[in-house]
Design a protein around this motif. Structure first.
Motif, mmCIF file in Angstrom:
data_model
loop_
_atom_site.group_PDB
_atom_site.id
_atom_site.type_symbol
_atom_site.label_atom_id
_atom_site.label_comp_id
_atom_site.label_asym_id
_atom_site.label_seq_id
_atom_site.Cartn_x
_atom_site.Cartn_y
_atom_site.Cartn_z
ATOM 1 N N HIS A 126 0.835 -1.203 0.000
ATOM 2 C CA HIS A 126 0.000 0.000 0.000
ATOM 3 C C HIS A 126 0.871 1.255 0.000
ATOM 4 N N ALA A 145 7.114 1.230 -6.375
ATOM 5 C CA ALA A 145 5.817 0.763 -6.877
ATOM 6 C C ALA A 145 5.949 0.206 -8.293
ATOM 7 N N LYS A 149 5.062 -3.602 -9.344
ATOM 8 C CA LYS A 149 4.110 -3.871 -10.424
ATOM 9 C C LYS A 149 4.695 -4.905 -11.386
ATOM 10 N N ILE A 155 -1.049 -3.656 -5.673
ATOM 11 C CA ILE A 155 -0.755 -2.328 -5.145
ATOM 12 C C ILE A 155 -2.065 -1.600 -4.862
ATOM 13 N N SER A 156 -2.152 -0.990 -3.694
ATOM 14 C CA SER A 156 -3.256 -0.080 -3.402
ATOM 15 C C SER A 156 -2.690 1.314 -3.166
ATOM 16 N N TYR A 157 -3.520 2.307 -3.415
ATOM 17 C CA TYR A 157 -3.075 3.705 -3.372
ATOM 18 C C TYR A 157 -4.190 4.578 -2.823
ATOM 19 N N THR A 177 -1.919 6.198 -9.782
ATOM 20 C CA THR A 177 -3.216 5.658 -10.190
ATOM 21 C C THR A 177 -3.032 4.630 -11.293
ATOM 22 N N ALA A 180 -1.746 1.322 -9.688
ATOM 23 C CA ALA A 180 -2.506 0.688 -8.611
ATOM 24 C C ALA A 180 -3.541 -0.303 -9.131
ATOM 25 N N VAL A 183 -7.622 1.764 -5.854
ATOM 26 C CA VAL A 183 -7.449 3.180 -5.515
ATOM 27 C C VAL A 183 -8.568 3.573 -4.564
#
Length: 302
Positions: A126, A145, A149, A155-157, A177, A180, A183
């Motif tokens: 995150h 990040a 990926k 991945i969270s954002y 964005t 991720a 989001v």
């Protein structure tokens, strides 16, 4: 050697909150949005780490002790002989604040110093908060990040808008964005980040940058909605007596990640219900109070 399944990377800081403006009495509280997400995930019994840097002084000591108490993997928490990052909250209603952190410890975080082999075991990382608006830390985190990926790690954002996110933040907002899988954004975030009153237009623009992502759109006491492709689901917030809302957004994105990691067969609406219940549960205690699984289940029919 065991490794965390979930990592939150960003800032841990000290909130200096005014208690009596006339007498200039202050209280120091441990905080930071990404750090709060890590604590919530650990509270949900997931092996978790916070990847960031703190100072080697009384403020850093407090963050270290709180991280240890939260059962975070301390191998990911770096310490430097630098100033602490402070958020000065000089008015609480409505909130007014500024940050002190020129060349502070958080900016010296080095992803290359994280435990060797951790990415092979990690399932989700995150990002968010002011860490992505402060150079050179922001550049380091975006690069991390991008590597994650490529490794296939989720991945969270959560941008978690603050006043220092001006036009210079626009490129980071778009890039994170794009990277991720999930989001999280609020109405206040959209207004501040896009500098507009056209909230729905701002949300549409954000989604256009990564149409394949899942979007958690939180609306405070009105609940939240979840958006995947052309489909969306809405969930009202449970009726509770709110103590305060500090950390509610952090709990909601952590809970959504938990649900997506642990309940692959759940429907999008069930994921959303779990997330909204977690955000509400975080409002039942003072300060950033990570909810337990029992706390969340008490507020949902899941």
């Amino acid at each position: 050697m065991s490794f965390p399944l979930f990592v939150a990377a960003g800032e841990a800081l000290t909130d200096m909150v005014v208690q009596d403006a006339a007498q200039q009495n202050w209280a120091s509280l441990t905080g930071g949005s990404t750090w709060n997400v890590a604590r919530t995930m650990a509270k949900l019994d997931v092996p978790t780490a916070f990847a960031g840097a703190i100072s080697k002084d009384v403020f850093g000591d407090a963050l270290w002790r709180a991280s240890e108490a939260a059962r975070l993997d301390l191998r990911f928490l770096q310490r430097y002989e630098r100033a602490p990052l402070l958020a000065i909250v000089h008015r609480t209603d409505p909130p007014a604040y500024f940050f002190i952190g020129d060349d502070s410890a958080d900016l010296h975080f080095d992803a290359a110093q994280l435990p060797e082999g951790w990415r092979a075991h990690c399932k989700w990382v995150h990002f968010g908060g002011i860490s992505l608006a402060r150079q050179p830390l922001a550049g380091k985190l975006v690069a991390l990040a991008e590597q994650l990926k490529r490794d296939g790690i989720r991945i969270s954002y959560d941008p978690n808008y603050r006043l220092l996110m001006d036009a210079s933040y626009d490129a980071t907002l778009r890039r994170m964005t794009e990277l991720a899988d999930v989001v999280k954004v609020s109405e206040e975030d959209l207004e501040g980040l896009f500098r507009t009153k056209d909230i729905e237009g701002a949300f549409a623009t954000l989604r256009s940058w990564n149409p394949d992502a899942t979007y958690l759109y939180t609306k405070g006491g009105a609940g939240a909605s979840l958006h995947i492709g052309e489909h969306s689901w809405s969930q009202a917030a449970p009726q509770i007596t709110v103590v305060d809302t500090v950390g509610a957004g952090d709990a909601s994105i952590a809970a959504l990640a938990w649900s997506m990691m642990h309940r692959a067969d759940a429907t999008p609406l069930q994921h959303l219900q779990f997330s909204v219940a977690a955000g509400a549960a975080a409002c039942l205690g003072a300060g950033a109070s990570p909810p337990s699984l029992a706390d969340i289940h008490n507020l949902t029919n899941l």
